[in-house]
Motif scaffolding. Structure first.
Motif, PDB file in Angstrom:
ATOM      1  N   GLN A 232       0.434 -23.919  17.067  1.00  0.00           N
ATOM      2  CA  GLN A 232      -0.565 -23.412  16.123  1.00  0.00           C
ATOM      3  C   GLN A 232      -1.742 -24.371  15.997  1.00  0.00           C
ATOM      4  N   LEU A 233      -1.450 -25.664  15.933  1.00  0.00           N
ATOM      5  CA  LEU A 233      -2.529 -26.643  15.838  1.00  0.00           C
ATOM      6  C   LEU A 233      -3.424 -26.579  17.074  1.00  0.00           C
ATOM      7  N   ASP A 234      -2.814 -26.482  18.244  1.00  0.00           N
ATOM      8  CA  ASP A 234      -3.598 -26.383  19.481  1.00  0.00           C
ATOM      9  C   ASP A 234      -4.478 -25.135  19.461  1.00  0.00           C
ATOM     10  N   LYS A 235      -3.912 -24.026  19.014  1.00  0.00           N
ATOM     11  CA  LYS A 235      -4.659 -22.769  18.974  1.00  0.00           C
ATOM     12  C   LYS A 235      -5.899 -22.892  18.096  1.00  0.00           C
TER      13      LYS A 235
ATOM     14  N   PRO B 204      -2.699 -36.615  15.480  1.00  0.00           N
ATOM     15  CA  PRO B 204      -2.871 -35.170  15.666  1.00  0.00           C
ATOM     16  C   PRO B 204      -1.644 -34.332  15.324  1.00  0.00           C
ATOM     17  N   LYS B 205      -0.443 -34.857  15.557  1.00  0.00           N
ATOM     18  CA  LYS B 205       0.767 -34.075  15.272  1.00  0.00           C
ATOM     19  C   LYS B 205       0.947 -33.827  13.778  1.00  0.00           C
TER      20      LYS B 205
ATOM     21  N   LEU C 245     -11.727 -23.385  16.723  1.00  0.00           N
ATOM     22  CA  LEU C 245     -12.834 -24.058  16.044  1.00  0.00           C
ATOM     23  C   LEU C 245     -13.852 -24.587  17.042  1.00  0.00           C
ATOM     24  N   ASP C 246     -13.382 -25.109  18.164  1.00  0.00           N
ATOM     25  CA  ASP C 246     -14.309 -25.603  19.188  1.00  0.00           C
ATOM     26  C   ASP C 246     -15.162 -24.451  19.736  1.00  0.00           C
TER      27      ASP C 246
END
Length: 281
Positions: free
Chosen positions: A249-252, A228-229, A257-258
């Protein structure tokens, strides 16, 4: 030394820099631990020089990185020296587009969310050509054909063995836009419907009736990495792709998307919806 490192090479170097900075070390201190000069550390982190997988593991040890999956994923990046098909476009297209193709090629999974256009990997040649004809400034016919052929070749990730899993979230507005007229739109929607029948593709439509939803004002393209990183977000902008890869940013964008998926129809309902849209033309 590389004068123009690719996006993947830049990302590799950036990840090494993050590990060093988390360890609280300067480039000079890292170089002293390895017995090399500071500029070698800096050049590696800038993607200008490559390193061996063993050197990556040594750096991770000195940086006290306990994430074994991340270390192995970074080590694997050093062993892949393949020059991809996109290199033939090096003098024809912006470098950011080539970086996009490289990210797609190495992605373990893809997620797309769009509101106005059909996602690029699902576009027909006629539909894509019509999109490129509207660019400002206007492109020459040869430049348009280069863009179209490049987009079609990118679609190979959906047909290779094994194909890359792809989830697409498409707003009804994108289905109703008649780019190129009714015949081009009909062929495009039929192609989209056909692609949705493939096992590795999940298609979700957000109908107008869903109302407002998070992320409605932008197109999001999420490429999964080996861990994931190492995921990447691409935001499509008028001047070209913008790549994001910080953990925040990836978490956001995972959350966005979810939540967009939660606002959309199921794959089966989406197929029925597209079929009705074709009948409406």
């Amino acid at each position: 030394m590389r004068s123009n490192p690719t996006g993947r090479q830049l990302r590799f170097g950036a990840e090494l820099r993050k590990l060093r900075e988390r360890a609280g070390l300067t480039a000079t201190e890292a170089g002293q631990l390895l017995g090399v000069k500071q500029n070698q550390i800096s050049n590696t982190e800038a993607g200008r020089v490559g390193v061996s997988a063993e050197r990556v593991r040594t750096l991770a040890y000195h940086y006290q990185c306990g994430d074994k999956a991340l270390v192995e994923a970074l080590s694997d990046m050093t062993t892949d020296r393949t020059r991809g098909w996109w290199e033939e476009y090096r003098e024809l297209l912006p470098a950011a587009l080539l970086d996009l193709a490289e990210v797609e090629h190495h992605a373990t999974r893809l997620r797309t969310a769009v509101t106005v256009h059909i996602p690029g990997l699902f576009q027909t040649t006629d539909y894509a050509r019509e999109i490129f004809r509207q660019d400002v400034p206007e492109m020459s016919p040869p430049d348009i054909e280069h863009r179209v052929s490049f987009r079609v070749k990118r679609q190979a990730v959906l047909y290779r063995d094994p194909p890359t899993p792809h989830q697409a979230i498409i707003h009804e507005a994108a289905l109703r836009m008649k780019f190129g007229g009714a015949s081009v739109t009909r062929a495009q929607l039929q192609h989209l419907l056909d692609m949705s029948e493939r096992d590795h593709i999940a298609l979700h439509v957000i109908p107008f009736d869903a109302g407002t939803f998070p992320g409605s004002g932008q197109s999001i393209y999420y490429s999964g990495g080996p861990v994931p990183k190492l995921d990447t977000v691409n935001l499509d902008q008028s001047h070209g792709p913008a790549f994001l890869d910080s953990e925040a940013q990836l978490d956001k964008y995972r959350v966005l998307l979810d939540r967009m998926e939660a606002s959309a129809l199921s794959p089966g309902e989406s197929q029925d919806f597209i079929h009705r849209a074709i009948q409406d033309l």
